[in-house]
Write an enzyme that holds these catalytic residues in place. Structure first.
Site: not given
Lengths: 342, 342
Positions: A49-50, A190
């Site tokens: 996600s990064h 999330e």
């Protein structure tokens, strides 16, 4: 193309791809380099996600005018132990990189120092920054507000951002001890994932817009998230607002989201980073005392508990040896969006 | 004497009684004054567990040789922004009081400064210290390890202390914004109270000595407490160990309890206090930015949520006007113990 098909990329491939994409999107060369490195670090450490997923976010930020793609950070030193970097509305990474050696020098000279990044756009994790300072031999603490998405304990209306706190500690001969967590119960991403999957969220994640309890992800996103750890997490979230907001003359999370005015852009505002030189208090005895810290880490790991960052470090070892697997669909999506955004 | 009988005392009465008792116990005049003030603050703010009840703890610490009752703090300045106070084995309060003006001066000169208290005995809350610094117009963060009573997340054996974190923020024209919480799930005294009352504790408070889940208070006291907030609280507890232990050349919680060697004394070791001058980054604009912090506080209170410290402040207003009600039995117990301890 199969939905779960992946491409094996070396970290150099990831870097080249990120740089080429950021250049195409319109970032200036200095920003391209700084931003690409945080994405390489994300892929390398198994934080997809990064990783290059964030190229989509970067492209949107440029396209929507949220970020100044060629901002030139301006450095000042308002006091012997304070560094200020005005990011000019650009991404935070370059402002950090420009200030980092000055923060390190101030910490070594004064024993402790603080750096404010002002007027920057945040869309990356803080751990690469505290890890970099720990690799410089410094103890580092960093935090930043975000957008007002999180209710204070005892309330149901958003006031705080997800307000991460990151900490780095140098380990002689090893990777630094690093943690980086949101003071919200979970990362906002999330809840997004639950929404997309049509799955309910646990009842302690957030509040509906009318303040009622809910397990519907959409309602939490439209209402308010909760802080982790009840009133203690809420107190920490307030501290982050204060010390990385008004204390450095920058926006609170409520001001940041108001400024965004519905564009859905990344948080704009400040970041505070504190660095302490272990040699300041300890002088020549620093090595001996850092060894006592190793005994603390051992007492955690020997009972089967994990140190923060251990999953990232395990992923890093694999990525450095074997490269990373990137979804082919993600590359296709990034290519499509960044060709549009020209 | 009825079990619930109380005596109404003014805060001056409390001060006089605390001073007389501490003098009888054998503390030197400087320690008497410093320690008595924290007990007055505890009674005043409705924190009975940090009020004159602590005279029993202080008396025991002297009687058992845990504390040096006439220690003379020694101040040094190892770097421009670092203050070190060697407490010489005495109570922390006097070391803090001696260092406080130097920390404030260093923070104003350098923008940020840190003070290490070394070799001190801790038996009081940290909030009076960060509140005092906030009253000096500074932003303050304080933390200290204690005794190894708390397991890391994912483990069941004690490594951390209850490791409090306290924060103070100056509010122009009002009482500072202050919080002070243990990074353990609850204060150790809470578990003691359950033990005495023969009440079970919630299952998320701790682990039995064999690592199993338990709701028996004795088992948690003999085994390990949990951190608050899962792995995030555990990460913060580790940070406190590091920055108020090895970083300042002082004991970890495991080392403190080992040094205690079963005497049951208060934690011995260090404390780290960081102070930041809002005028450092902000200069003449400080007032304007502190006003934005007030808007943050208002957005919390307007939705019915409480600010940390609000209960203490409400109790303070009553205590200052009307005095405090102290159990007569407590006074009798203190008198009995402190006459014995001569």
């Amino acid at each position: 193309m199969r939905a779960n098909e992946t491409i094996l990329m070396s970290l150099d491939d990831v870097r080249d791809y990120a740089r080429a994409t950021l250049t195409r999107v319109g970032l200036s060369p200095a920003h391209v380099e700084a931003v690409a490195e945080t994405m390489v670090a994300g892929e390398r450490d198994g934080c997809a996600s990064h990783g290059i997923y964030r190229l989509l976010v970067a492209a949107q930020s440029v396209a929507k005018g949220v970020v100044v793609p060629d901002a030139v950070p301006v450095l000042s030193r308002p006091a012997p132990a304070l560094i200020r970097v005005d990011g000019g509305g650009g991404f935070a990474q370059l402002a950090f990189d420009r200030g980092r050696p000055h923060l390190a020098e101030a910490a070594r000279t004064c024993g402790i120092a603080a750096m404010a990044l002002n007027n920057v756009v945040h869309f990356a994790a803080l751990w690469p920054e505290v890890e970099a300072l720990a690799e410089d031999g410094l103890v580092a603490l960093a935090c930043t507000p975000s957008h007002a998405w999180v209710a204070p304990a005892g309330g149901t209306k958003p006031v705080f951002g997800t307000n991460p706190i990151a900490f780095g500690w140098p380990r002689p001969g090893g990777m630094p001890f690093v943690f980086d967590f949101a003071t919200s119960m979970v990362a906002r991403g999330e809840i997004e994932l639950h929404r997309r999957a049509g799955k309910p969220v646990p009842p302690d994640w957030g509040h509906a817009p009318d303040g009622s309890a809910t397990t519907v992800a959409e309602e939490v996103l439209a209402g308010a998230m909760r802080t982790f750890g009840g009133h203690k997490g809420s107190a920490l979230a307030a501290m982050v607002e204060l010390i990385a907001g008004p204390l450095i003359g920058d926006l609170t999370s409520a001001e940041s989201i108001a400024k965004d005015a519905g564009r859905g852009g990344s948080p704009i505002g400040g970041e505070l980073i504190i660095a302490i030189d272990p040699a300041g208090f300890l002088g020549a005895a620093a090595a001996e005392h850092l060894a006592r810290a190793e005994a603390l880490f051992a007492s955690i790991e020997e009972q089967g508990a994990r140190l923060p960052g251990s999953r990232r470090h395990a992923a890093r070892a694999v990525s450095l040896a074997e490269g990373v697997h990137v979804p082919r669909q993600l590359i296709a999506d990034i290519d499509a969006v960044t060709k549009e955004s020209r």
